[in-house]
Design an enzyme around this catalytic site. Sequence first.
Site, PDB file in Angstrom:
ATOM      1  N   HIS A  60       0.823  -1.222   0.000  1.00  0.00           N
ATOM      2  CA  HIS A  60       0.000   0.000   0.000  1.00  0.00           C
ATOM      3  C   HIS A  60       0.854   1.267   0.000  1.00  0.00           C
ATOM      4  O   HIS A  60       0.343   2.343  -0.263  1.00  0.00           O
ATOM      5  CB  HIS A  60      -0.943  -0.003   1.208  1.00  0.00           C
ATOM      6  CG  HIS A  60      -2.027  -1.036   1.091  1.00  0.00           C
ATOM      7  ND1 HIS A  60      -3.330  -0.729   0.795  1.00  0.00           N
ATOM      8  CD2 HIS A  60      -1.974  -2.388   1.185  1.00  0.00           C
ATOM      9  CE1 HIS A  60      -4.050  -1.837   0.729  1.00  0.00           C
ATOM     10  NE2 HIS A  60      -3.239  -2.864   0.970  1.00  0.00           N
ATOM     11  N   ASP A 115       3.242   9.413  -0.591  1.00  0.00           N
ATOM     12  CA  ASP A 115       2.093   8.626  -0.115  1.00  0.00           C
ATOM     13  C   ASP A 115       1.807   7.532  -1.136  1.00  0.00           C
ATOM     14  O   ASP A 115       1.831   7.800  -2.347  1.00  0.00           O
ATOM     15  CB  ASP A 115       0.864   9.549   0.001  1.00  0.00           C
ATOM     16  CG  ASP A 115      -0.046   9.157   1.163  1.00  0.00           C
ATOM     17  OD1 ASP A 115      -0.046   7.984   1.545  1.00  0.00           O
ATOM     18  OD2 ASP A 115      -0.767  10.048   1.657  1.00  0.00           O
TER      19      ASP A 115
HETATM   20  O1  LIG Z   1      -2.382   0.690  10.781  1.00  0.00           O
HETATM   21  P1  LIG Z   1      -1.747   1.992  11.160  1.00  0.00           P
HETATM   22  O2  LIG Z   1      -0.318   1.845  11.624  1.00  0.00           O
HETATM   23  O3  LIG Z   1      -2.604   2.769  12.128  1.00  0.00           O
HETATM   24  O4  LIG Z   1      -1.669   2.912   9.856  1.00  0.00           O
HETATM   25  C1  LIG Z   1      -2.770   3.102   8.987  1.00  0.00           C
HETATM   26  C2  LIG Z   1      -2.487   2.590   7.595  1.00  0.00           C
HETATM   27  O5  LIG Z   1      -1.543   3.480   6.975  1.00  0.00           O
HETATM   28  C3  LIG Z   1      -1.036   3.116   5.699  1.00  0.00           C
HETATM   29  O6  LIG Z   1      -2.043   3.242   4.675  1.00  0.00           O
HETATM   30  C4  LIG Z   1      -1.756   3.032   3.296  1.00  0.00           C
HETATM   31  O7  LIG Z   1      -2.825   2.454   2.612  1.00  0.00           O
HETATM   32  C5  LIG Z   1      -3.705   3.318   1.894  1.00  0.00           C
HETATM   33  C6  LIG Z   1      -4.664   2.442   1.091  1.00  0.00           C
HETATM   34  O8  LIG Z   1      -3.976   1.717   0.092  1.00  0.00           O
HETATM   35  C7  LIG Z   1      -2.946   4.271   0.988  1.00  0.00           C
HETATM   36  O9  LIG Z   1      -3.864   5.175   0.376  1.00  0.00           O
HETATM   37  C8  LIG Z   1      -1.938   5.057   1.818  1.00  0.00           C
HETATM   38  O10 LIG Z   1      -1.171   5.867   0.930  1.00  0.00           O
HETATM   39  C9  LIG Z   1      -1.014   4.115   2.575  1.00  0.00           C
HETATM   40  O11 LIG Z   1      -0.198   4.924   3.422  1.00  0.00           O
HETATM   41  C10 LIG Z   1      -0.443   1.722   5.772  1.00  0.00           C
HETATM   42  O12 LIG Z   1       0.094   1.350   4.522  1.00  0.00           O
HETATM   43  C11 LIG Z   1      -1.464   0.706   6.289  1.00  0.00           C
HETATM   44  O13 LIG Z   1      -0.853  -0.573   6.438  1.00  0.00           O
HETATM   45  C12 LIG Z   1      -1.932   1.164   7.667  1.00  0.00           C
HETATM   46  O14 LIG Z   1      -2.955   0.305   8.149  1.00  0.00           O
HETATM   47  O1  LIG Z   2     -11.533  10.910  10.698  1.00  0.00           O
HETATM   48  C1  LIG Z   2     -11.237  10.118   9.822  1.00  0.00           C
HETATM   49  C2  LIG Z   2     -10.051  10.242   9.048  1.00  0.00           C
HETATM   50  C3  LIG Z   2      -9.816   9.313   8.037  1.00  0.00           C
HETATM   51  N1  LIG Z   2     -10.687   8.301   7.816  1.00  0.00           N
HETATM   52  C4  LIG Z   2     -10.440   7.356   6.711  1.00  0.00           C
HETATM   53  O2  LIG Z   2      -9.092   6.905   6.746  1.00  0.00           O
HETATM   54  C5  LIG Z   2      -8.650   6.652   5.425  1.00  0.00           C
HETATM   55  C6  LIG Z   2      -7.280   7.287   5.228  1.00  0.00           C
HETATM   56  O3  LIG Z   2      -6.698   6.703   4.107  1.00  0.00           O
HETATM   57  P1  LIG Z   2      -5.520   7.362   3.266  1.00  0.00           P
HETATM   58  O4  LIG Z   2      -5.238   6.457   2.145  1.00  0.00           O
HETATM   59  O5  LIG Z   2      -5.863   8.764   2.869  1.00  0.00           O
HETATM   60  O6  LIG Z   2      -4.274   7.475   4.260  1.00  0.00           O
HETATM   61  P2  LIG Z   2      -3.585   6.458   5.299  1.00  0.00           P
HETATM   62  O7  LIG Z   2      -4.080   6.897   6.640  1.00  0.00           O
HETATM   63  O8  LIG Z   2      -4.000   5.083   4.943  1.00  0.00           O
HETATM   64  O9  LIG Z   2      -2.132   6.698   5.144  1.00  0.00           O
HETATM   65  C7  LIG Z   2      -9.702   7.196   4.470  1.00  0.00           C
HETATM   66  O10 LIG Z   2     -10.432   6.135   3.886  1.00  0.00           O
HETATM   67  C8  LIG Z   2     -10.596   8.033   5.366  1.00  0.00           C
HETATM   68  O11 LIG Z   2     -11.959   8.060   4.969  1.00  0.00           O
HETATM   69  C9  LIG Z   2     -11.841   8.156   8.581  1.00  0.00           C
HETATM   70  O12 LIG Z   2     -12.646   7.238   8.379  1.00  0.00           O
HETATM   71  N2  LIG Z   2     -12.088   9.084   9.552  1.00  0.00           N
END
Ligand SMILES: O=P(O)(O)OC[C@H]1O[C@H](O[C@H]2O[C@H](CO)[C@@H](O)[C@H](O)[C@H]2O)[C@H](O)[C@@H](O)[C@@H]1O
Ligand SMILES: O=c1ccn([C@@H]2O[C@H](COP(=O)(O)OP(=O)(O)O)[C@@H](O)[C@H]2O)c(=O)[nH]1
Length: 487
Positions: A157, A364
Site C-alpha cells: 500500500h 504517499d
Molecule cells: O495501521 P496503522 O499503523 O494505524 O496505519 C494506517 C495505515 O496506513 C497506511 O495506509 C496506506 O494504505 C492506503 C490504502 O492503500 C494508501 O492510500 C496510503 O497511501 C497508505 O499509506 C499503511 O500502509 C497501512 O498498512 C496502515 O494500516
Molecule cells: O476521521 C477520519 C479520518 C480518516 N478516515 C479514513 O481513513 C482513510 C485514510 O486513508 P488514506 O489512504 O488517505 O491514508 P492512510 O491513513 O491510509 O495513510 C480514508 O479512507 C478516510 O476516509 C476516517 O474514516 N475518519
Amino acid sequence: MNLIVVSNRVARGKPNEPMTGGLAAALLPVVEHSGAIWVGSSGRVRDGHQKEPFAEIEALGAGAIATLDLPAAHYGGYYEGFANSALWPALHSRSDLIRVSRDDYVSYREVNAFMARALMRFRKDKTAFWVQDYHFLALGAELRDLGVDDPIGFFLHTPWPVAAVMQGVPNHRELVTAMLAYDLLGFQTEEDCRNFLGYVASELGLAVEDGVAISQNGRTRCEVFPIGIDAEKFAQYAAKSASHPDVSRLRRSLNGERLAIGVDRLDYSKGLVNRISAFDRLWTEQPQFSRSISLLQIATPSRGGIEAYGNLQNDVARLVSDVNGRHGEVDWTPIRYLNKGFSQAVLAGLYRTAQIGVVTPLHDGMNLVAKEYVAAQNPADPGVLVLSKFAGAANELDAALLVNPHDIDGMARTIAVAAAMPLTERRMRWDAMMKKLRGHTIQQWAADFVAELETCRTEKAAVAPLATQPPQALRWLKSAISGVRLI
Ligand SMILES: O=P(O)(O)OC[C@H]1O[C@H](O[C@H]2O[C@H](CO)[C@@H](O)[C@H](O)[C@H]2O)[C@H](O)[C@@H](O)[C@@H]1O
Ligand SMILES: O=c1ccn([C@@H]2O[C@H](COP(=O)(O)OP(=O)(O)O)[C@@H](O)[C@H]2O)c(=O)[nH]1
C-alpha cells in the site's frame, strides 16, 4: 476459491466509527462482498504459547473477519520497531528517520512466522492467500516453509523507494529475497514497481523479464494495481450528510467564508508542516484572504508510541498555535485543528462543505482522502482538489491542481488559484476526475488482483508436471510461457 486476506490492521463494519487508515477502509467492502476471510491483529497481545490464537471470528457481510492476539514478547519490536521505525521511513524515502535494532528484525520475523502458522487453520482446497502491506513482507516465505503451494499474492500500500534508500533497512537483501516467495507482487504505481524490480536486478543480481523476477523460488510477477474507492458510496453519504450535527454546525459557523479541508493521520509522510506553512504564507503575503479562507485540519493520532510521531504531534500543534496567534481575530480562527476521527458518512459531509481539498503529502502510496474528497463533491458546484504530485493518487487525478509540497510559495499561490477558480473550470476538472474514480472502483481493484493471482495457479499447474523433465526442457518451456497470461 477460498480467499484468505491478511493484514496487520483490520476494520470493523461499524458505520459510525472512523476508519484507521486507508488499508482497512479499502478492504472492508472487499471482504464484505467477496466472501473472503480477513485475518489480522486484534490490537491486543498475549503471553506464551497459544493453543487457540484466534481472539474472535465473526461474519462480515458475505465474508468473515478473524483476529489474533499477537505474541506479547514480539509485538513492540514488530509494529513500532521494524515495521514502523525501519520499513515505513525507508518506504517513504525518509532515510534520516530509520531506526535500526537487531531485536526488532527478529521480532518482525517471529510475528510473520506466527501469522503463517495461524493461517493454516483456514487453508482448504483451492485456497489463495492475499497478503497486505509492509508488516508481512516475509509471510509468503514462511507459508512456503510450511509446505503451502497455493498461489500467494502480496500488495504493497506504500511506495517502494529507490535501491539506495532500501539499503538503509537492516537485512534488506534477506527480506526482498523472502518477498520472491510470492507469486504476485502488486504496487500502487509504475514507479514503485520499477524501483522494486530495479532493486531485484541491481542488489540481488537476479534476472527480470517482462515484469517477472526470476529467483530460485521460481517466478514472481510484479504488476501495478492502483487502489480505488467506492465513489458512489461517498457521493451518497455526502448528499445525505447535511442533517448530521457536525456537518450542519460547521456550515452555520462559516458565515460566507471559504473553507479548505485536510484529513490525515498525524504522520510525517503527510506533509502537515509544509501545508500549514503554505497557509501561513498565503495569509501573510495575500492578506485579502484573511477571514475569507480558513482551514479545517483533521489530524487523527497515529503510532503515538514512536518518537518521530510524538515529535511531529508537538511540532504541528506548536505551528498551528503560532499561525492562529499571528493571523487570528477575536471572531476568526484561521485553522481549526482537530485530533480526532469522524465516520466516513460525516467525513463525506465535511468534504462537501469545503471548497478546497488540500492533500499535500511528501510521499504517499495512494491517499484515499484525495479520491474521497472528489467523490463527495456537489456535481453542480464542485470544490477544487489541491494535490501533491508525490501522492500515488496524482497519477489518476491529474485534473487536480498538482503541487510540489516542498514549494511553500507555490502551494500558497495554488490555494489562491483554487479559491478563485470559476465554476466552468471546476466542473470540467471534477468531471474528468470523477470519470476516473467511477471507472476504477475498489471492487474492481480487488477483482483484478485476484484474477491475476488465479492465473498464477494455472501457470504453476502447467509447469508442475514438467518437474520430472530434464532441466534444459523445463527451462525452455518455462520461458515459453513467461509473460503469457493464461485465462
Ligand atoms: O495501521 P496503522 O499503523 O494505524 O496505519 C494506517 C495505515 O496506513 C497506511 O495506509 C496506506 O494504505 C492506503 C490504502 O492503500 C494508501 O492510500 C496510503 O497511501 C497508505 O499509506 C499503511 O500502509 C497501512 O498498512 C496502515 O494500516
Ligand atoms: O476521521 C477520519 C479520518 C480518516 N478516515 C479514513 O481513513 C482513510 C485514510 O486513508 P488514506 O489512504 O488517505 O491514508 P492512510 O491513513 O491510509 O495513510 C480514508 O479512507 C478516510 O476516509 C476516517 O474514516 N475518519
